[in-house]
Scaffold this motif. Structure first.
Motif, PDB file in Angstrom:
ATOM      1  N   ALA A 110       0.834  -1.210   0.000  1.00 30.34           N
ATOM      2  CA  ALA A 110       0.000   0.000   0.000  1.00 30.34           C
ATOM      3  C   ALA A 110       0.866   1.257   0.000  1.00 30.34           C
ATOM      4  N   MET A 111       2.001   1.207   0.718  1.00 28.72           N
ATOM      5  CA  MET A 111       2.894   2.359   0.758  1.00 28.72           C
ATOM      6  C   MET A 111       3.507   2.637  -0.605  1.00 28.72           C
ATOM      7  N   ALA A 112       3.883   1.585  -1.332  1.00 29.33           N
ATOM      8  CA  ALA A 112       4.447   1.778  -2.668  1.00 29.33           C
ATOM      9  C   ALA A 112       3.434   2.472  -3.576  1.00 29.33           C
ATOM     10  N   THR A 113       2.163   2.101  -3.467  1.00 31.13           N
ATOM     11  CA  THR A 113       1.109   2.748  -4.260  1.00 31.13           C
ATOM     12  C   THR A 113       0.942   4.199  -3.846  1.00 31.13           C
ATOM     13  N   GLN A 114       0.975   4.449  -2.536  1.00 35.54           N
ATOM     14  CA  GLN A 114       0.813   5.808  -2.028  1.00 35.54           C
ATOM     15  C   GLN A 114       1.954   6.711  -2.475  1.00 35.54           C
ATOM     16  N   VAL A 115       3.169   6.196  -2.412  1.00 30.90           N
ATOM     17  CA  VAL A 115       4.318   6.993  -2.833  1.00 30.90           C
ATOM     18  C   VAL A 115       4.248   7.286  -4.329  1.00 30.90           C
ATOM     19  N   ALA A 116       3.854   6.300  -5.114  1.00 30.49           N
ATOM     20  CA  ALA A 116       3.720   6.512  -6.559  1.00 30.49           C
ATOM     21  C   ALA A 116       2.696   7.594  -6.865  1.00 30.49           C
ATOM     22  N   ASP A 117       1.594   7.577  -6.127  1.00 22.27           N
ATOM     23  CA  ASP A 117       0.524   8.543  -6.374  1.00 22.27           C
ATOM     24  C   ASP A 117       0.867   9.941  -5.880  1.00 22.27           C
ATOM     25  N   LYS A 118       1.507  10.040  -4.728  1.00 21.07           N
ATOM     26  CA  LYS A 118       1.728  11.341  -4.089  1.00 21.07           C
ATOM     27  C   LYS A 118       3.086  11.957  -4.384  1.00 21.07           C
ATOM     28  N   VAL A 119       4.072  11.127  -4.704  1.00 23.95           N
ATOM     29  CA  VAL A 119       5.435  11.638  -4.885  1.00 23.95           C
ATOM     30  C   VAL A 119       5.938  11.404  -6.302  1.00 23.95           C
ATOM     31  N   GLY A 120       5.882  10.157  -6.762  1.00 24.27           N
ATOM     32  CA  GLY A 120       6.355   9.845  -8.099  1.00 24.27           C
ATOM     33  C   GLY A 120       7.038   8.495  -8.151  1.00 24.27           C
ATOM     34  N   LYS A 121       7.762   8.251  -9.230  1.00 25.06           N
ATOM     35  CA  LYS A 121       8.385   6.951  -9.463  1.00 25.06           C
ATOM     36  C   LYS A 121       9.724   6.852  -8.741  1.00 25.06           C
ATOM     37  N   VAL A 122       9.814   5.888  -7.875  1.00 28.10           N
ATOM     38  CA  VAL A 122      11.017   5.692  -7.072  1.00 28.10           C
ATOM     39  C   VAL A 122      12.135   5.087  -7.921  1.00 28.10           C
ATOM     40  N   SER A 123      13.343   5.636  -7.783  1.00 31.34           N
ATOM     41  CA  SER A 123      14.494   5.102  -8.516  1.00 31.34           C
ATOM     42  C   SER A 123      15.621   4.655  -7.595  1.00 31.34           C
ATOM     43  N   ILE A 124      15.515   4.966  -6.302  1.00 28.77           N
ATOM     44  CA  ILE A 124      16.515   4.541  -5.319  1.00 28.77           C
ATOM     45  C   ILE A 124      15.778   4.014  -4.093  1.00 28.77           C
ATOM     46  N   LEU A 125      16.222   2.864  -3.594  1.00 31.13           N
ATOM     47  CA  LEU A 125      15.667   2.316  -2.361  1.00 31.13           C
ATOM     48  C   LEU A 125      16.809   1.965  -1.413  1.00 31.13           C
ATOM     49  N   VAL A 126      16.708   2.465  -0.193  1.00 27.07           N
ATOM     50  CA  VAL A 126      17.659   2.115   0.857  1.00 27.07           C
ATOM     51  C   VAL A 126      16.917   1.342   1.946  1.00 27.07           C
ATOM     52  N   ASN A 127      17.269   0.081   2.099  1.00 33.10           N
ATOM     53  CA  ASN A 127      16.679  -0.759   3.143  1.00 33.10           C
ATOM     54  C   ASN A 127      17.551  -0.665   4.395  1.00 33.10           C
ATOM     55  N   ASN A 128      17.167   0.242   5.286  1.00 30.87           N
ATOM     56  CA  ASN A 128      17.967   0.516   6.472  1.00 30.87           C
ATOM     57  C   ASN A 128      17.296   0.086   7.772  1.00 30.87           C
ATOM     58  N   ALA A 129      15.975  -0.026   7.794  1.00 33.58           N
ATOM     59  CA  ALA A 129      15.265  -0.327   9.047  1.00 33.58           C
ATOM     60  C   ALA A 129      15.800  -1.614   9.670  1.00 33.58           C
ATOM     61  N   GLY A 130      16.082  -1.571  10.955  1.00 32.07           N
ATOM     62  CA  GLY A 130      16.596  -2.757  11.612  1.00 32.07           C
ATOM     63  C   GLY A 130      16.666  -2.589  13.120  1.00 32.07           C
ATOM     64  N   ILE A 131      16.827  -3.716  13.808  1.00 28.11           N
ATOM     65  CA  ILE A 131      17.023  -3.718  15.251  1.00 28.11           C
ATOM     66  C   ILE A 131      18.202  -4.616  15.589  1.00 28.11           C
ATOM     67  N   ALA A 132      18.764  -4.408  16.777  1.00 26.32           N
ATOM     68  CA  ALA A 132      19.876  -5.240  17.242  1.00 26.32           C
ATOM     69  C   ALA A 132      19.652  -5.582  18.710  1.00 26.32           C
ATOM     70  N   ARG A 133      19.771  -6.859  19.033  1.00 26.30           N
ATOM     71  CA  ARG A 133      19.720  -7.322  20.421  1.00 26.30           C
ATOM     72  C   ARG A 133      20.884  -8.268  20.644  1.00 26.30           C
ATOM     73  N   ARG A 134      21.629  -8.060  21.705  1.00 27.31           N
ATOM     74  CA  ARG A 134      22.839  -8.843  21.940  1.00 27.31           C
ATOM     75  C   ARG A 134      22.590  -9.942  22.972  1.00 27.31           C
ATOM     76  N   ASN A 135      21.637 -10.782  22.676  1.00 23.08           N
ATOM     77  CA  ASN A 135      21.344 -11.927  23.528  1.00 23.08           C
ATOM     78  C   ASN A 135      21.747 -13.203  22.802  1.00 23.08           C
ATOM     79  N   GLY A 136      22.290 -14.145  23.542  1.00 28.33           N
ATOM     80  CA  GLY A 136      22.748 -15.389  22.939  1.00 28.33           C
ATOM     81  C   GLY A 136      21.643 -16.408  22.793  1.00 28.33           C
ATOM     82  N   MET A 137      22.050 -17.624  22.526  1.00 30.97           N
ATOM     83  CA  MET A 137      21.121 -18.724  22.255  1.00 30.97           C
ATOM     84  C   MET A 137      20.765 -19.488  23.532  1.00 30.97           C
ATOM     85  N   LEU A 138      21.482 -19.233  24.633  1.00 26.62           N
ATOM     86  CA  LEU A 138      21.347 -20.070  25.822  1.00 26.62           C
ATOM     87  C   LEU A 138      20.497 -19.434  26.918  1.00 26.62           C
TER      88      LEU A 138
END
Length: 255
Positions: free
Chosen positions: A72-100
């Motif tokens: 839905a966001m891709a459609t909204q951006v196309a309608d309100k802003v224009g055609k995207v030519s660059i995408l940066v996938n930056n969203a992320g989280i980090a947790r320093r917990n082990g497996m044990l």
């Protein structure tokens, strides 16, 4: 002429840290920037900074783990802003917990980290794929030094797996989309001082020192240190670069 003139760039996780710095850097090079973040106020504040500096930007709230919302966001951006030519996938989280640790915590870490750091990259990329292919666009994924190695410090297997996955996804996508003229690359930050790790840095200076002992440049990185490589990979300066990762780690992997 600015390096990103006439481009529309989407940056996820753009409300703070590395995403904020990249969004401002892209705007400074002439791109119209779309900032996506779960924290819509934080993203809107960055938009105000960009506009005050004479740049062009809009922001929208997005949870990258919700696939239908990404479409839905891709459609909204196309309608309100224009055609995207660059995408940066930056969203992320980090947790320093082990497996044990406690089973519930270990499972929650795995599900949350993979959902945001890896599946989120897929969700957003897939949603914006059509305009990126049409524009012979550029995709920049944010990996990590943990795209290659497990750190010399205790850290989450889930985080390590997610960042290995981002690098694998980058290479696979570069191979598939090259025929369309789409370039796909990644950036591998080292120890970067961001709001994401602010509490850890304050509570555990010894851990920070472990990172510094293995960083030849002898200092933590700043979000702004990621901007130059991000501009390079999004611009025509890297016209024959695809399927690789640019390490921005102060030389961490050399020791």
């Amino acid at each position: 002429m600015p390096l990103l003139q006439n481009h529309i760039a989407v940056v996820t996780g753009a409300g703070s840290g590395i995403g904020r710095a990249i969004a401002k850097g892209y705007a400074g090079e002439g791109a119209r920037v779309v900032l996506l973040d779960m924290n819509d106020k934080a993203a809107a504040d960055v938009v105000s900074e960009i506009r005050d500096a004479g740049g062009k930007a809009e922001s929208f709230a997005l949870d990258v783990t919700k696939r239908d919302d990404c479409v839905a966001m891709a459609t909204q951006v196309a309608d309100k802003v224009g055609k995207v030519s660059i995408l940066v996938n930056n969203a992320g989280i980090a947790r320093r917990n082990g497996m044990l640790g406690a089973a519930e915590a270990v499972i929650n870490d795995w599900e949350d980290i993979i959902a945001i750091n890896l599946t989120g990259v897929f969700n957003v990329t897939h949603a914006f794929l059509e305009p990126l292919r049409a524009a012979k666009g550029r995709i920049v994924n944010i990996g990590s030094i943990q795209s290659f190695v497990h750190l010399r410090t205790p850290s989450s297997p889930a985080y390590t797996a997610s960042k290995h996955g981002v690098l694998g996804f980058t290479k696979a996508l570069a191979a598939e989309l090259g025929k369309d003229g789409v370039r796909v690359n990644a950036i591998g930050p080292g120890f970067i001082e961001t709001p994401l790790n602010e509490k850890m840095r304050a509570a555990n200076p010894a851990l920070v020192q472990v990172f510094m002992d293995h960083t030849p440049l002898g200092r933590p990185g700043k979000p702004e240190d990621i901007v130059g490589p991000a501009i390079f990979l999004a611009s025509d300066l890297s016209a024959y670069v695809s399927g690789t990762i640019v390490m921005v780690d102060g030389g961490y992997r050399t020791i």
